[in-house]
Write an enzyme that holds these catalytic residues in place. Sequence first.
Site, PDB file in Angstrom:
ATOM      1  N   GLY A   1       8.723   8.647  -1.966  1.00 45.57           N
ATOM      2  CA  GLY A   1       8.939   7.212  -1.891  1.00 45.57           C
ATOM      3  C   GLY A   1       8.207   6.476  -3.004  1.00 45.57           C
ATOM      4  O   GLY A   1       7.143   6.901  -3.441  1.00 45.57           O
TER       5      GLY A   1
ATOM      6  N   GLY B   1       6.059   3.179  -4.429  1.00 43.92           N
ATOM      7  CA  GLY B   1       4.931   2.468  -3.829  1.00 43.92           C
ATOM      8  C   GLY B   1       3.609   3.195  -4.009  1.00 43.92           C
ATOM      9  O   GLY B   1       2.572   2.684  -3.593  1.00 43.92           O
ATOM     10  N   HIS B   2       3.670   4.400  -4.628  1.00 42.97           N
ATOM     11  CA  HIS B   2       2.448   5.174  -4.877  1.00 42.97           C
ATOM     12  C   HIS B   2       2.133   5.261  -6.371  1.00 42.97           C
ATOM     13  O   HIS B   2       1.375   6.135  -6.790  1.00 42.97           O
ATOM     14  CB  HIS B   2       2.599   6.592  -4.321  1.00 42.97           C
ATOM     15  CG  HIS B   2       3.000   6.646  -2.895  1.00 42.97           C
ATOM     16  ND1 HIS B   2       2.246   6.072  -1.896  1.00 42.97           N
ATOM     17  CD2 HIS B   2       4.089   7.186  -2.281  1.00 42.97           C
ATOM     18  CE1 HIS B   2       2.852   6.272  -0.724  1.00 42.97           C
ATOM     19  NE2 HIS B   2       3.971   6.939  -0.939  1.00 42.97           N
TER      20      HIS B   2
ATOM     21  N   LYS C   1       5.306  16.512  -1.287  1.00 40.39           N
ATOM     22  CA  LYS C   1       4.251  16.035  -0.387  1.00 40.39           C
ATOM     23  C   LYS C   1       4.717  16.250   1.048  1.00 40.39           C
ATOM     24  O   LYS C   1       5.893  16.020   1.373  1.00 40.39           O
ATOM     25  CB  LYS C   1       3.962  14.545  -0.632  1.00 40.39           C
ATOM     26  CG  LYS C   1       3.452  14.250  -2.045  1.00 40.39           C
ATOM     27  CD  LYS C   1       2.764  12.899  -2.169  1.00 40.39           C
ATOM     28  CE  LYS C   1       3.621  11.695  -1.848  1.00 40.39           C
ATOM     29  NZ  LYS C   1       4.871  11.594  -2.629  1.00 40.39           N
TER      30      LYS C   1
ATOM     31  N   ASP D   1      10.688  13.962   3.118  1.00 46.17           N
ATOM     32  CA  ASP D   1      10.619  14.626   1.812  1.00 46.17           C
ATOM     33  C   ASP D   1      10.916  16.116   1.947  1.00 46.17           C
ATOM     34  O   ASP D   1      11.666  16.696   1.165  1.00 46.17           O
ATOM     35  CB  ASP D   1       9.216  14.463   1.190  1.00 46.17           C
ATOM     36  CG  ASP D   1       8.921  13.034   0.748  1.00 46.17           C
ATOM     37  OD1 ASP D   1       9.808  12.172   0.877  1.00 46.17           O
ATOM     38  OD2 ASP D   1       7.798  12.782   0.281  1.00 46.17           O
TER      39      ASP D   1
ATOM     40  N   HIS E   1       0.776   5.336   3.480  1.00 40.58           N
ATOM     41  CA  HIS E   1       1.865   4.413   3.829  1.00 40.58           C
ATOM     42  C   HIS E   1       1.377   3.394   4.856  1.00 40.58           C
ATOM     43  O   HIS E   1       2.161   2.779   5.568  1.00 40.58           O
ATOM     44  CB  HIS E   1       3.049   5.159   4.431  1.00 40.58           C
ATOM     45  CG  HIS E   1       3.499   6.322   3.626  1.00 40.58           C
ATOM     46  ND1 HIS E   1       2.974   7.586   3.778  1.00 40.58           N
ATOM     47  CD2 HIS E   1       4.389   6.401   2.614  1.00 40.58           C
ATOM     48  CE1 HIS E   1       3.566   8.408   2.919  1.00 40.58           C
ATOM     49  NE2 HIS E   1       4.412   7.726   2.190  1.00 40.58           N
TER      50      HIS E   1
END
Lengths: 333, 333
Positions: A56, A58-59, A107, A112, A221
Amino acid sequence: MGTVKKLINGIESVVPDTLRGLAAAHPGLRVDEENRIVYRAAGPRPGKVGLVSGGGAGHEPLHTGFVGYGMLDAACPGEVFTSPVPYQMIEATTAVHGGAGVLHIVKNYTGDVLNFQMTAELSAEENIEVAAVLVDDDVAVHNSIYTAGRRGTGATVFVEKIAGAMAETGAPLHEVVRVAEEVNARSRSFGIGLSSCTTPSVGKPTFDLGDTEIELGIGIHGEPGRTRSTMRPARDLAWIAMDALHEDLPLSGDTLVMVNGMGGTPLIELYIVFAEVVDYLAEKGARAARSLVGNYTTSLDMQGFSITTCRLDDQLTRLWDFPVETPALRWGR
Amino acid sequence: MGTVKKLINGIESVVPDTLRGLAAAHPGLRVDEENRIVYRAAGPRPGKVGLVSGGGAGHEPLHTGFVGYGMLDAACPGEVFTSPVPYQMIEATTAVHGGAGVLHIVKNYTGDVLNFQMTAELSAEENIEVAAVLVDDDVAVHNSIYTAGRRGTGATVFVEKIAGAMAETGAPLHEVVRVAEEVNARSRSFGIGLSSCTTPSVGKPTFDLGDTEIELGIGIHGEPGRTRSTMRPARDLAWIAMDALHEDLPLSGDTLVMVNGMGGTPLIELYIVFAEVVDYLAEKGARAARSLVGNYTTSLDMQGFSITTCRLDDQLTRLWDFPVETPALRWGR
């Protein structure tokens, strides 16, 4: 808590706009905006194992900021905090295949894992040899709302760097897999959240923390950690995190250490934490032989930090020191 | 607004603890913790002009993160948002003097200017030739609570990089001064704050901003800008900032662009802003020939961004591309 201000143009355009920015900022990258894949501009090198990661958005800089010489061949961002999808990853896998197979760095989050598994099956149909390494370094919790087993967090940076170097030296797939698994096995992480993060599609913080409350063992998250606690000095927080790591896998010898910011914490505070980590290691007879201090595996605008450690040996140290040229890590070249 | 949580051990120890962390993380640096000076570990190079900068802490990686080959020889942090003092700076100036004189890079704030002037006078008594370049790139306001004239902000990074490269090539002091002044003359900055910052000694935000309020032309210490406004999409904010730059000094040709985070803004949002900056430049017939996207001139935990532009020519481009090896900028070596 009120609305959180974000520098975005709209919820749907967060990822495409980020990719446009990345492409414009880094001539060493080639960005397939339609399929949402970030490649090295130089393309696949015949005979080299290809490395693909994703997860995702956002990291950032994970994973797109780690594409380049000595690290990844391609990264596939999903929507914010959402797994990328097989069509993206099979496209990336095929494109980076230089005849020596492809390593997927995954991860450990359920979405995922499933999507990478499906991609591996599709790759087999195309006669591309694919192996996967699962990163599950976060000692805070076993199982979580997104995960069976431990979560994958900061060690992903170590795995991508060291496996990337190994691949660059021309090692075959099974050796790249072995070193990636070894890095994961030697790595542990623990994070502490001082604030929530805010996903753009929600527009307000994922959870509430009081003025003096913190979350020990926070995920990347905004998912809960071990427990709520109260704010205390940096030294105490660093020692809580280091105790959690040491308890899971005793610290000793030359250690690769990352003090990672969650996105909203200034660099000055991360250096203060790092100074305490060094003291802690000294007390255990270990030392930070190599280190990263900064924002590497973030959680949008969350305030807080995580610590990742990895016991080094000569080979891992050499591979860590191997030249790298990506947007977020660059040395020796 | 409530208490703001900070990763510190105490107000007095913020700067010393940061220096301990820096020293431990970066073997290429030598940190004089007593005098609060960060040097290159390699020491002064005979015949090379020495470069010294400094200013209040809280803007990291500025300046301590820019010490190393191709940039500064020494940085002197003051307390948070407070000028360093002459005893520090004369110590640093003397230590980096390699016989070819020393350049002081000074951001235009009254305290910094006075203390650097006093240091220059002390240096003259020691027969060290010192020149100073004043950085005053921020077009938002003329005069402010801390400044006569324009404030010095993001262009400091450009001046330190380009003058540092020039010094590394062995150029004499007057040539290093000339190129530093030229970079400043060609550079403009404008910042937009989405939140306040919180100085550790105060413990709560410097000012209040409503849920949808922003500050246009924000300074790097939380000092006010041109006006309050309301939150809007990233594209509109980028264009407001770029219009302010273009109005002051028309944008054209190859441009060095920095989209800088104020400390609390995630990287993903900075790339979104950068994508808009590229569109803006294209419309003016200019282009981002070189760029930085990230946290380079921060304001503690403030959320927001600033944009700095510098019109390039062949020499400035070559000097920008010159190898550099510091904690925060590293390439080509």
